[in-house]
Design a protein around this motif. Structure first.
Motif, PDB file in Angstrom:
ATOM      1  N   PRO A  34       0.817  -1.223   0.000  1.00 42.30           N
ATOM      2  CA  PRO A  34       0.000   0.000   0.000  1.00 42.30           C
ATOM      3  C   PRO A  34       0.847   1.269   0.000  1.00 42.30           C
ATOM      4  O   PRO A  34       0.431   2.286  -0.580  1.00 42.30           O
ATOM      5  CB  PRO A  34      -0.830  -0.127   1.285  1.00 42.30           C
ATOM      6  CG  PRO A  34      -0.133  -1.111   2.124  1.00 42.30           C
ATOM      7  CD  PRO A  34       0.537  -2.053   1.197  1.00 42.30           C
ATOM      8  N   HIS A  37       1.728   1.812  -3.590  1.00 45.95           N
ATOM      9  CA  HIS A  37       0.552   2.310  -4.319  1.00 45.95           C
ATOM     10  C   HIS A  37       0.321   3.792  -4.030  1.00 45.95           C
ATOM     11  O   HIS A  37       0.014   4.572  -4.935  1.00 45.95           O
ATOM     12  CB  HIS A  37      -0.679   1.499  -3.910  1.00 45.95           C
ATOM     13  CG  HIS A  37      -0.768   0.182  -4.597  1.00 45.95           C
ATOM     14  ND1 HIS A  37      -1.850  -0.651  -4.481  1.00 45.95           N
ATOM     15  CD2 HIS A  37       0.091  -0.469  -5.431  1.00 45.95           C
ATOM     16  CE1 HIS A  37      -1.651  -1.744  -5.197  1.00 45.95           C
ATOM     17  NE2 HIS A  37      -0.477  -1.654  -5.769  1.00 45.95           N
ATOM     18  N   PHE A  38       0.442   4.143  -2.764  1.00 45.12           N
ATOM     19  CA  PHE A  38       0.228   5.540  -2.396  1.00 45.12           C
ATOM     20  C   PHE A  38       1.230   6.451  -3.097  1.00 45.12           C
ATOM     21  O   PHE A  38       0.866   7.500  -3.642  1.00 45.12           O
ATOM     22  CB  PHE A  38       0.340   5.703  -0.886  1.00 45.12           C
ATOM     23  CG  PHE A  38       0.354   7.133  -0.435  1.00 45.12           C
ATOM     24  CD1 PHE A  38      -0.819   7.872  -0.418  1.00 45.12           C
ATOM     25  CD2 PHE A  38       1.536   7.741  -0.039  1.00 45.12           C
ATOM     26  CE1 PHE A  38      -0.802   9.199  -0.007  1.00 45.12           C
ATOM     27  CE2 PHE A  38       1.558   9.060   0.370  1.00 45.12           C
ATOM     28  CZ  PHE A  38       0.385   9.798   0.386  1.00 45.12           C
ATOM     29  N   PHE A  42       0.007   9.157  -5.832  1.00 38.28           N
ATOM     30  CA  PHE A  42       0.141  10.551  -5.387  1.00 38.28           C
ATOM     31  C   PHE A  42       0.981  11.362  -6.369  1.00 38.28           C
ATOM     32  O   PHE A  42       0.597  12.472  -6.749  1.00 38.28           O
ATOM     33  CB  PHE A  42       0.762  10.597  -3.994  1.00 38.28           C
ATOM     34  CG  PHE A  42       1.020  11.991  -3.508  1.00 38.28           C
ATOM     35  CD1 PHE A  42      -0.022  12.798  -3.077  1.00 38.28           C
ATOM     36  CD2 PHE A  42       2.315  12.507  -3.499  1.00 38.28           C
ATOM     37  CE1 PHE A  42       0.221  14.096  -2.633  1.00 38.28           C
ATOM     38  CE2 PHE A  42       2.557  13.801  -3.059  1.00 38.28           C
ATOM     39  CZ  PHE A  42       1.509  14.593  -2.622  1.00 38.28           C
ATOM     40  N   PRO A  59      -4.170  13.846  -0.583  1.00 33.22           N
ATOM     41  CA  PRO A  59      -3.577  12.559  -0.159  1.00 33.22           C
ATOM     42  C   PRO A  59      -4.538  11.704   0.659  1.00 33.22           C
ATOM     43  O   PRO A  59      -4.611  10.493   0.462  1.00 33.22           O
ATOM     44  CB  PRO A  59      -2.360  13.004   0.665  1.00 33.22           C
ATOM     45  CG  PRO A  59      -2.022  14.357   0.157  1.00 33.22           C
ATOM     46  CD  PRO A  59      -3.334  14.994  -0.176  1.00 33.22           C
ATOM     47  N   PHE A  63      -5.941   8.229  -0.938  1.00 32.09           N
ATOM     48  CA  PHE A  63      -5.451   6.979  -0.368  1.00 32.09           C
ATOM     49  C   PHE A  63      -6.511   6.262   0.461  1.00 32.09           C
ATOM     50  O   PHE A  63      -6.530   5.032   0.519  1.00 32.09           O
ATOM     51  CB  PHE A  63      -4.211   7.234   0.490  1.00 32.09           C
ATOM     52  CG  PHE A  63      -3.453   5.980   0.809  1.00 32.09           C
ATOM     53  CD1 PHE A  63      -2.936   5.196  -0.196  1.00 32.09           C
ATOM     54  CD2 PHE A  63      -3.271   5.572   2.120  1.00 32.09           C
ATOM     55  CE1 PHE A  63      -2.234   4.039   0.092  1.00 32.09           C
ATOM     56  CE2 PHE A  63      -2.579   4.412   2.418  1.00 32.09           C
ATOM     57  CZ  PHE A  63      -2.066   3.650   1.395  1.00 32.09           C
ATOM     58  N   SER A  64      -7.407   7.002   1.105  1.00 36.49           N
ATOM     59  CA  SER A  64      -8.481   6.344   1.845  1.00 36.49           C
ATOM     60  C   SER A  64      -9.375   5.554   0.900  1.00 36.49           C
ATOM     61  O   SER A  64      -9.817   4.445   1.224  1.00 36.49           O
ATOM     62  CB  SER A  64      -9.307   7.378   2.612  1.00 36.49           C
ATOM     63  OG  SER A  64      -9.914   8.297   1.720  1.00 36.49           O
ATOM     64  N   VAL A  67      -7.274   2.400  -0.438  1.00 40.37           N
ATOM     65  CA  VAL A  67      -7.127   1.302   0.510  1.00 40.37           C
ATOM     66  C   VAL A  67      -8.363   0.410   0.505  1.00 40.37           C
ATOM     67  O   VAL A  67      -8.269  -0.824   0.420  1.00 40.37           O
ATOM     68  CB  VAL A  67      -6.853   1.859   1.925  1.00 40.37           C
ATOM     69  CG1 VAL A  67      -7.044   0.781   2.979  1.00 40.37           C
ATOM     70  CG2 VAL A  67      -5.441   2.410   2.006  1.00 40.37           C
ATOM     71  N   GLY A 115      -2.787  -0.736   5.648  1.00 42.24           N
ATOM     72  CA  GLY A 115      -3.183   0.395   4.812  1.00 42.24           C
ATOM     73  C   GLY A 115      -3.887   1.477   5.609  1.00 42.24           C
ATOM     74  O   GLY A 115      -3.652   2.681   5.409  1.00 42.24           O
ATOM     75  N   VAL A 119      -2.875   5.392   6.134  1.00 41.76           N
ATOM     76  CA  VAL A 119      -3.821   6.491   5.923  1.00 41.76           C
ATOM     77  C   VAL A 119      -3.864   7.393   7.145  1.00 41.76           C
ATOM     78  O   VAL A 119      -3.837   8.631   7.039  1.00 41.76           O
ATOM     79  CB  VAL A 119      -5.224   5.936   5.612  1.00 41.76           C
ATOM     80  CG1 VAL A 119      -6.265   7.046   5.648  1.00 41.76           C
ATOM     81  CG2 VAL A 119      -5.239   5.281   4.252  1.00 41.76           C
ATOM     82  N   VAL A 122      -0.636   9.481   7.367  1.00 39.49           N
ATOM     83  CA  VAL A 122      -0.603  10.561   6.369  1.00 39.49           C
ATOM     84  C   VAL A 122      -1.593  11.655   6.746  1.00 39.49           C
ATOM     85  O   VAL A 122      -1.307  12.859   6.623  1.00 39.49           O
ATOM     86  CB  VAL A 122      -0.895   9.993   4.972  1.00 39.49           C
ATOM     87  CG1 VAL A 122      -1.060  11.110   3.959  1.00 39.49           C
ATOM     88  CG2 VAL A 122       0.218   9.050   4.538  1.00 39.49           C
TER      89      VAL A 122
END
Length: 539
Positions: A34, A37-38, A42, A59, A63-64, A67, A115, A119, A122
């Motif tokens: 994850p 991926h983020f 991003f 972000p 990302f939320s 996930v 994940g 989140v 971040v």
């Protein structure tokens, strides 16, 4: 599910152990993937395409959604494969099939936690402050994804059993899911650009609702019927309005089907107060498919050949097995012995008739059914014991006896994949016989193993018989069956042709084998007819 929660926990642990077997990072990959991926989404979408300047708290917003969309896709893909992936166990042991899709959901939930941690980190670093709306939206979003994922997963896992192309359709569907939810773009982009029918379809997506809940967490506002109705096309004058013919819910009284009577104490009819197993006019048919691909089906259709045909494995089989009886099911190959044993164990349901069983049933239908090759012998004792109905306390109490009977010594903590066939069989048989079932079912497992262990198994089965336990055994060794069983049921072409003493049934088996051998070798005519049925034979 709740009653089988101990087994469910072991299946989840088995899936996690098997997935990260030999991995250096193990569950650490749940954090690496994850995070990667983020970073990719991003920088590509947020920085290079400038979306971070157009969406508040991008972000967190992105990302939320990413996930939980990944959680949904993993749940759907894994649940689709869950039943087929456990086919050797499903075909040989009776247990709820729903355990495997639910276990896949829980495994995906384990992968979701890292994940969510990223989140949260971040979000806090970006200056986000938790609120009741944010926490409520997060819980609602997770609940929607979990319910939708397990619901579709149960459906797809059932379809995958009959149509092996289902997993390909699911793979394509997950691609649409990833890009049809507002996780890298705000939902009002679709509202402002899509035609009316496309907006209706978009807003009907349950995954979109979840991601809109995520927008509430990041400071945005989820779309509502009021906000949706603000959009009116200048060219067409379109505006949303209530649809005609709204669906109505209708209450229907349904007569509940009788639940299978197995796995616990069963009240038997007064007519058979001492019966352990009652088989009443059981019929079982299978479909033989001659073509499974579109190409083969088209060719056979053009040639006017059959695509499938029905095969009758059992027809009108009835038998009453009393408590404490040791019964052998005999017959040449293809006579229906193993099919009848599977129906008694509950692995497959009958197409007609009924089967009732008194007390706990343990079946050893195949050597090693339920043993996972990537787990150690110690771990398999607990897993296979739970599959056969033992809880943790019972397994701990019998653990030393199981290990001693299996005689695997120092290899107990080694993966089962490195066991010899004899060690594999010894461990499986030892676990099964220590479940102390009321009805013990055995199918051809004594044909494997060294003579010493074979004699040990025979002594154990004799002790079972002398203690008043019920046994139903399928084997081709007439001499062995004479030593253990007192009654024989001979099947031929799915029908009972003899139900009586074991010696006559064993002689009939030998006679039928000789007849087949003569037919293959082109020898003399048929052997004498089988003896007449006993007065207590079951048709």
């Amino acid at each position: 599910m709740f009653r089988r929660r101990y087994l469910l926990r072991l299946i989840v642990r088995r899936e996690l152990r098997a997935r990260y077997q030999g991995s250096l990072l193990g569950l650490g990959w749940s954090y690496v993937r994850p995070a990667a991926h983020f970073a990719v989404f991003f920088f590509v979408v947020g920085v290079f395409l400038g979306m971070s300047d157009r969406v508040a708290h991008f972000p967190i917003f992105m990302f939320s959604g990413l996930v939980l969309v990944s959680f949904f896709n993993e749940t759907l893909i894994n649940t689709t494969h869950s039943v087929i992936g456990n086919a050797p166990l499903v075909r040989k042991v009776y247990l709820p099939r729903e355990l495997f899709p639910v276990a896949s959901l829980l495994v995906s939930g384990v992968h979701l936690l890292p994940g969510l941690a990223i989140v949260l980190g971040v979000a806090l670093a970006w200056g986000w402050t938790p609120s009741a709306l944010a926490i409520g939206s997060a819980l609602l979003g997770f609940s929607l994804v979990a319910v939708l994922g397990i619901g579709l997963g149960l459906l797809c896992s059932a379809l995958h059993v009959f149509y092996r192309d289902t997993d390909k359709v699911v793979d394509i569907a997950t691609l649409f899911v990833t890009w049809s939810v507002p996780m890298i773009y705000p939902w009002h982009v679709v509202r402002d650009t899509a035609p009316g029918w496309a907006l209706d379809l978009y807003l009907a997506n349950p995954s979109r609702t979840r991601c809109c809940c995520s927008s509430a967490r990041s400071g945005g506002r989820p779309p509502t019927a009021r906000s949706r109705s603000r959009r009116t096309s200048p060219a067409t004058g379109w505006s949303p309005r209530p649809r005609r013919g709204a669906a109505r819910l209708r209450a229907v009284r349904v007569r509940a089907a009788p639940a299978p009577l197995r796995g616990g104490a069963v009240t038997m009819p007064d007519a058979v107060p001492k019966a352990a197993v009652v088989v009443d006019a059981v019929t079982k048919r299978f479909t033989l498919r001659h073509a499974r691909s579109i190409k083969n089906m088209t060719v056979r259709a053009v040639r006017r050949e059959k695509l499938r045909e029905r095969f009758v494995a059992l027809e009108g089989v009835s038998a009453v097995i009393g408590v404490g009886e040791s019964v052998a099911l005999l017959g040449v190959n293809g006579s229906g012995k193993s099919t009848l044993l599977k129906i008694i164990s509950g692995v497959m349901p009958p197409d007609g008739g009924s089967v009732r069983v008194r007390g706990r049933v343990a079946g050893l239908i195949e050597v090693g059914a339920g043993l996972h090759p990537d787990l150690t012998g110690r771990e398999n004792v607990f897993l296979n014991g739970a599959i056969l109905g033992m809880d943790r306390e019972e397994t701990l109490r019998k653990f030393d006896a199981i290990v001693e009977f299996a005689d695997i010594g120092r290899f107990l903590d080694q993966p089962v994949r490195f066991y010899s066939s004899g060690m594999f069989m010894r461990l499986a048989f030892s676990i099964a016989v220590h479940t102390d079932p009321d009805v013990f079912l055995i199918d051809e497992v004594l044909a494997v193993g060294d003579p010493l262990f074979r004699d040990k198994c025979i002594q154990r089965l004799r002790a079972y018989r002398d203690s008043g336990r019920t046994m139903v055994i399928v084997a081709h060794d007439a001499k062995l069956l004479r030593q253990i069983c007192t009654r024989g049921i001979f099947l031929e072409n799915g029908r009972v042709v003899w139900d009586g003493d074991i010696d006559t049934a064993a002689d009939l088996l030998i006679r039928k084998r000789q007849e087949r051998r003569r037919a293959v070798q082109g020898g003399p005519g048929p052997v004498p007819a089988p003896p007449p049925r006993s007065a207590g034979a079951q048709s």
